[in-house]
Design an enzyme around this catalytic site. Structure first.
Site, PDB file in Angstrom:
ATOM      1  N   ALA A  74       0.833  -1.209   0.000  1.00 37.68           N
ATOM      2  CA  ALA A  74       0.000   0.000   0.000  1.00 37.68           C
ATOM      3  C   ALA A  74       0.865   1.254   0.000  1.00 37.68           C
ATOM      4  O   ALA A  74       1.700   1.435   0.878  1.00 37.68           O
ATOM      5  CB  ALA A  74      -0.900   0.000   1.237  1.00 37.68           C
ATOM      6  N   TYR A 141       8.206  11.009  -4.452  1.00 42.34           N
ATOM      7  CA  TYR A 141       7.791   9.605  -4.350  1.00 42.34           C
ATOM      8  C   TYR A 141       8.995   8.716  -4.062  1.00 42.34           C
ATOM      9  O   TYR A 141       8.985   7.897  -3.129  1.00 42.34           O
ATOM     10  CB  TYR A 141       7.116   9.178  -5.655  1.00 42.34           C
ATOM     11  CG  TYR A 141       7.045   7.688  -5.832  1.00 42.34           C
ATOM     12  CD1 TYR A 141       6.206   6.916  -5.040  1.00 42.34           C
ATOM     13  CD2 TYR A 141       7.846   7.036  -6.780  1.00 42.34           C
ATOM     14  CE1 TYR A 141       6.160   5.530  -5.189  1.00 42.34           C
ATOM     15  CE2 TYR A 141       7.803   5.664  -6.932  1.00 42.34           C
ATOM     16  CZ  TYR A 141       6.963   4.914  -6.134  1.00 42.34           C
ATOM     17  OH  TYR A 141       6.922   3.548  -6.276  1.00 42.34           O
ATOM     18  N   LYS A 145      10.157   6.345  -0.654  1.00 38.02           N
ATOM     19  CA  LYS A 145      10.469   4.902  -0.690  1.00 38.02           C
ATOM     20  C   LYS A 145      11.869   4.646  -0.125  1.00 38.02           C
ATOM     21  O   LYS A 145      12.081   3.659   0.587  1.00 38.02           O
ATOM     22  CB  LYS A 145      10.353   4.383  -2.132  1.00 38.02           C
ATOM     23  CG  LYS A 145       8.918   4.273  -2.620  1.00 38.02           C
ATOM     24  CD  LYS A 145       8.206   3.082  -1.973  1.00 38.02           C
ATOM     25  CE  LYS A 145       6.806   2.869  -2.474  1.00 38.02           C
ATOM     26  NZ  LYS A 145       6.165   1.668  -1.936  1.00 38.02           N
ATOM     27  N   LEU A 190       2.597   4.452 -18.901  1.00 36.84           N
ATOM     28  CA  LEU A 190       2.812   4.507 -20.347  1.00 36.84           C
ATOM     29  C   LEU A 190       2.089   3.401 -21.125  1.00 36.84           C
ATOM     30  O   LEU A 190       1.340   3.688 -22.064  1.00 36.84           O
ATOM     31  CB  LEU A 190       4.326   4.451 -20.631  1.00 36.84           C
ATOM     32  CG  LEU A 190       4.678   4.548 -22.114  1.00 36.84           C
ATOM     33  CD1 LEU A 190       4.293   5.914 -22.667  1.00 36.84           C
ATOM     34  CD2 LEU A 190       6.160   4.273 -22.332  1.00 36.84           C
ATOM     35  N   PHE A 208       6.384  12.572 -23.049  1.00 36.40           N
ATOM     36  CA  PHE A 208       6.953  13.561 -22.128  1.00 36.40           C
ATOM     37  C   PHE A 208       8.468  13.668 -22.311  1.00 36.40           C
ATOM     38  O   PHE A 208       9.246  13.058 -21.581  1.00 36.40           O
ATOM     39  CB  PHE A 208       6.621  13.193 -20.685  1.00 36.40           C
ATOM     40  CG  PHE A 208       5.150  13.217 -20.363  1.00 36.40           C
ATOM     41  CD1 PHE A 208       4.318  14.210 -20.868  1.00 36.40           C
ATOM     42  CD2 PHE A 208       4.584  12.237 -19.560  1.00 36.40           C
ATOM     43  CE1 PHE A 208       2.956  14.226 -20.584  1.00 36.40           C
ATOM     44  CE2 PHE A 208       3.233  12.243 -19.259  1.00 36.40           C
ATOM     45  CZ  PHE A 208       2.414  13.236 -19.774  1.00 36.40           C
ATOM     46  N   ARG A 221      12.964   2.573 -19.709  1.00 40.22           N
ATOM     47  CA  ARG A 221      12.572   1.852 -18.500  1.00 40.22           C
ATOM     48  C   ARG A 221      12.720   0.349 -18.739  1.00 40.22           C
ATOM     49  O   ARG A 221      12.768  -0.101 -19.887  1.00 40.22           O
ATOM     50  CB  ARG A 221      11.101   2.148 -18.131  1.00 40.22           C
ATOM     51  CG  ARG A 221      10.828   3.590 -17.750  1.00 40.22           C
ATOM     52  CD  ARG A 221      11.399   3.928 -16.393  1.00 40.22           C
ATOM     53  NE  ARG A 221      11.101   5.296 -15.993  1.00 40.22           N
ATOM     54  CZ  ARG A 221      11.854   6.356 -16.291  1.00 40.22           C
ATOM     55  NH1 ARG A 221      12.958   6.197 -17.006  1.00 40.22           N
ATOM     56  NH2 ARG A 221      11.522   7.556 -15.869  1.00 40.22           N
ATOM     57  N   ASP A 284      11.105  12.613 -13.661  1.00 37.77           N
ATOM     58  CA  ASP A 284      11.392  11.415 -14.469  1.00 37.77           C
ATOM     59  C   ASP A 284      12.896  11.253 -14.711  1.00 37.77           C
ATOM     60  O   ASP A 284      13.505  12.081 -15.388  1.00 37.77           O
ATOM     61  CB  ASP A 284      10.711  11.525 -15.843  1.00 37.77           C
ATOM     62  CG  ASP A 284       9.271  11.081 -15.830  1.00 37.77           C
ATOM     63  OD1 ASP A 284       8.857  10.426 -14.846  1.00 37.77           O
ATOM     64  OD2 ASP A 284       8.559  11.380 -16.809  1.00 37.77           O
TER      65      ASP A 284
HETATM   66  N1  UFG Z   1       5.326   8.681 -20.304  1.00 38.92           N
HETATM   67  C1  UFG Z   1       5.017   9.427 -21.421  1.00 38.92           C
HETATM   68  N2  UFG Z   1       3.717   9.742 -21.631  1.00 38.92           N
HETATM   69  C2  UFG Z   1       2.718   9.349 -20.803  1.00 38.92           C
HETATM   70  C3  UFG Z   1       3.051   8.576 -19.655  1.00 38.92           C
HETATM   71  C4  UFG Z   1       4.364   8.265 -19.450  1.00 38.92           C
HETATM   72  O1  UFG Z   1       5.882   9.832 -22.201  1.00 38.92           O
HETATM   73  O2  UFG Z   1       1.542   9.688 -21.056  1.00 38.92           O
HETATM   74  C5  UFG Z   1       6.726   8.342 -20.058  1.00 38.92           C
HETATM   75  C6  UFG Z   1       7.211   8.876 -18.719  1.00 38.92           C
HETATM   76  O3  UFG Z   1       7.657  10.192 -18.847  1.00 38.92           O
HETATM   77  C7  UFG Z   1       8.312   7.873 -18.395  1.00 38.92           C
HETATM   78  C8  UFG Z   1       7.832   6.572 -19.029  1.00 38.92           C
HETATM   79  O4  UFG Z   1       6.834   6.946 -19.965  1.00 38.92           O
HETATM   80  O5  UFG Z   1       9.492   8.265 -19.012  1.00 38.92           O
HETATM   81  C9  UFG Z   1       7.244   5.606 -18.036  1.00 38.92           C
HETATM   82  O6  UFG Z   1       6.270   6.307 -17.259  1.00 38.92           O
HETATM   83  P1  UFG Z   1       5.258   5.567 -16.278  1.00 38.92           P
HETATM   84  O7  UFG Z   1       4.408   6.639 -15.679  1.00 38.92           O
HETATM   85  O8  UFG Z   1       4.612   4.443 -16.977  1.00 38.92           O
HETATM   86  O9  UFG Z   1       6.208   4.926 -15.192  1.00 38.92           O
HETATM   87  P2  UFG Z   1       7.260   5.649 -14.253  1.00 38.92           P
HETATM   88  O10 UFG Z   1       8.578   5.150 -14.728  1.00 38.92           O
HETATM   89  O11 UFG Z   1       7.113   7.095 -14.124  1.00 38.92           O
HETATM   90  O12 UFG Z   1       6.797   5.137 -12.818  1.00 38.92           O
HETATM   91  C10 UFG Z   1       6.462   3.819 -12.601  1.00 38.92           C
HETATM   92  C11 UFG Z   1       5.584   3.673 -11.354  1.00 38.92           C
HETATM   93  C12 UFG Z   1       6.358   3.950 -10.105  1.00 38.92           C
HETATM   94  C13 UFG Z   1       7.627   3.241 -10.123  1.00 38.92           C
HETATM   95  C14 UFG Z   1       8.382   3.608 -11.350  1.00 38.92           C
HETATM   96  C15 UFG Z   1       9.741   3.041 -11.453  1.00 38.92           C
HETATM   97  O13 UFG Z   1       4.490   4.534 -11.417  1.00 38.92           O
HETATM   98  O14 UFG Z   1       5.606   3.545  -9.007  1.00 38.92           O
HETATM   99  O15 UFG Z   1       7.639   3.147 -12.454  1.00 38.92           O
HETATM  100  O16 UFG Z   1      10.385   3.699 -12.525  1.00 38.92           O
HETATM  101  F1  UFG Z   1       8.369   3.527  -9.038  1.00 38.92           F
END
Ligand code: UFG
Length: 328
Positions: A74, A141, A145, A190, A208, A221, A284
């Protein structure tokens, strides 16, 4: 084993819960259903609908169920949201975890598996991130953690808590039987967003940032399938011993850029995916890719999904068949 799962109705929590039940463990889910879905748990185990900050209900649940271990999923998890509302992330993630640890102490539960994240490595410059890579979180965030990782170590030192910290890379995919998948409201991740565009459920995808120091300029990623995350959790909980602690990355070791994800979704769906370019999203990191060696060598983790197209294919079927997510 008997295992209490906080955040058990969330995306990774419910994937793990289903896997543990299938492996013969006895499980209770504890979730306030702000982000989680009753439908992700129903038919698998009891769900206690309550908040981790509600220490009385948490203690009562632990006393009634008497678990051998707690898996603590959670948390508030949106990176972008944490920049806008750090207070929400600090309260849920840090105060919330302390509430879980206090209740565990009060009820003599001494084994914990904690959901941490690769985001704690953040701006670390290693091309591949091992558990030894220095953690340089880039968002509130990720800082919450990392703080919780230290909190757990301090509780272990002082009170003999046994723990396994799992630093997941990007959780993705849906179950092969099509019954379990990703359903965040609002969706910010994404792969679901790209697939929703591919399926005509959204008009276009915002990319983004295309000016990152990566080969195509978009963020990279390491997308790890929830089934593989779930099997890692089973190995972790079975190996956790009171008074001892360890930390593992859960990733594939393969990176995919935003552009590569769009291409994979285009290939799986056969549809065009209109995009527009937007500025970078605050918080990011440019690249997060795991070295998954320790988990494989120490606990014998054997992930089943190596290629991004296999991951995307399962997610595609989920979004196609469940355009509105879980029925709740
Ligand atoms: N992205 C876009 N457009 C979007 C959404 C995301 O370009 O509409 C990009 C983001 O900028 C990022 C990548 O896609 O570069 C991945 O984004 P996500 O939001 O899918 O994932 P994040 O890497 O930001 O975060 C996720 C989880 C977190 C975790 C993290 C680890 O939400 O809880 O992965 O990297 F910690």
């Amino acid at each position: 084993m008997k295992i209490l799962i906080t955040g058990g109705a969330g995306y990774v929590g419910s994937a793990t819960l289903r896997h543990l039940v299938g492996a013969g463990h006895s499980v209770v889910a504890y979730d306030n259903l702000k982000e989680g879905h009753r439908g992700a748990v129903e038919g698998f185990c009891e769900l206690v609908e309550a908040d981790i900050l509600d220490g009385d209900t948490l203690e009562k649940t632990l006393r009634d169920f008497r678990p051998d271990a707690v898996m603590h999923f959670a948390a508030a998890t949106y990176v972008g949201e944490s920049v806008e509302k750090p207070e929400y992330h600090y309260r849920n993630n840090i105060a919330g975890t302390q509430s879980v640890l206090d209740a565990m102490r009060a009820c003599d539960v001494s084994r914990l598996v904690f959901s941490s994240t690769c985001a704690t490595y953040g701006l670390a410059t290693d091309e591949f991130l091992s558990e030894e890579t220095p953690q340089v979180p880039a968002s509130p965030y990720a800082r919450t953690k990392l703080a919780v990782e230290w909190m757990i170590r301090d509780f272990s030192h002082a009170h003999g808590l046994g723990f396994t910290i799992l630093r997941y890379f990007n959780a993705s995919g849906a179950s092969p039987d099509g019954q379990h998948g990703e359903d965040h409201r609002p969706e910010t991740h994404l792969i679901p967003l790209v697939l929703q565009v591919a399926l005509g459920q959204r008009k276009e995808l915002a990319i983004f940032g295309t000016d990152y120091p990566t080969p195509d300029g978009t963020c990279i990623r390491d997308y790890v399938h929830t089934s593989d995350l779930a099997s890692a959790h089973q190995l972790a909980v079975e190996a956790t011993e009171s008074g001892k602690g360890d930390v593992f990355n859960i990733g594939t070791g393969n990176g995919a850029s935003v552009m590569e994800i769009i291409e994979a979704c285009r290939a799986v769906s056969g549809n065009e995916i209109p995009t527009r370019i937007e500025p970078r999203r605050p918080g990011d990191p440019p690249r997060l890719v795991a070295v998954p060696k320790k988990l494989k060598e120490t606990l014998g983790w054997d992930p089943q999904y190596a290629s991004i197209s296999d991951v995307v294919e399962t997610a595609y079927r989920w979004h196609r068949d469940h355009p509105d997510g879980y029925p709740d």
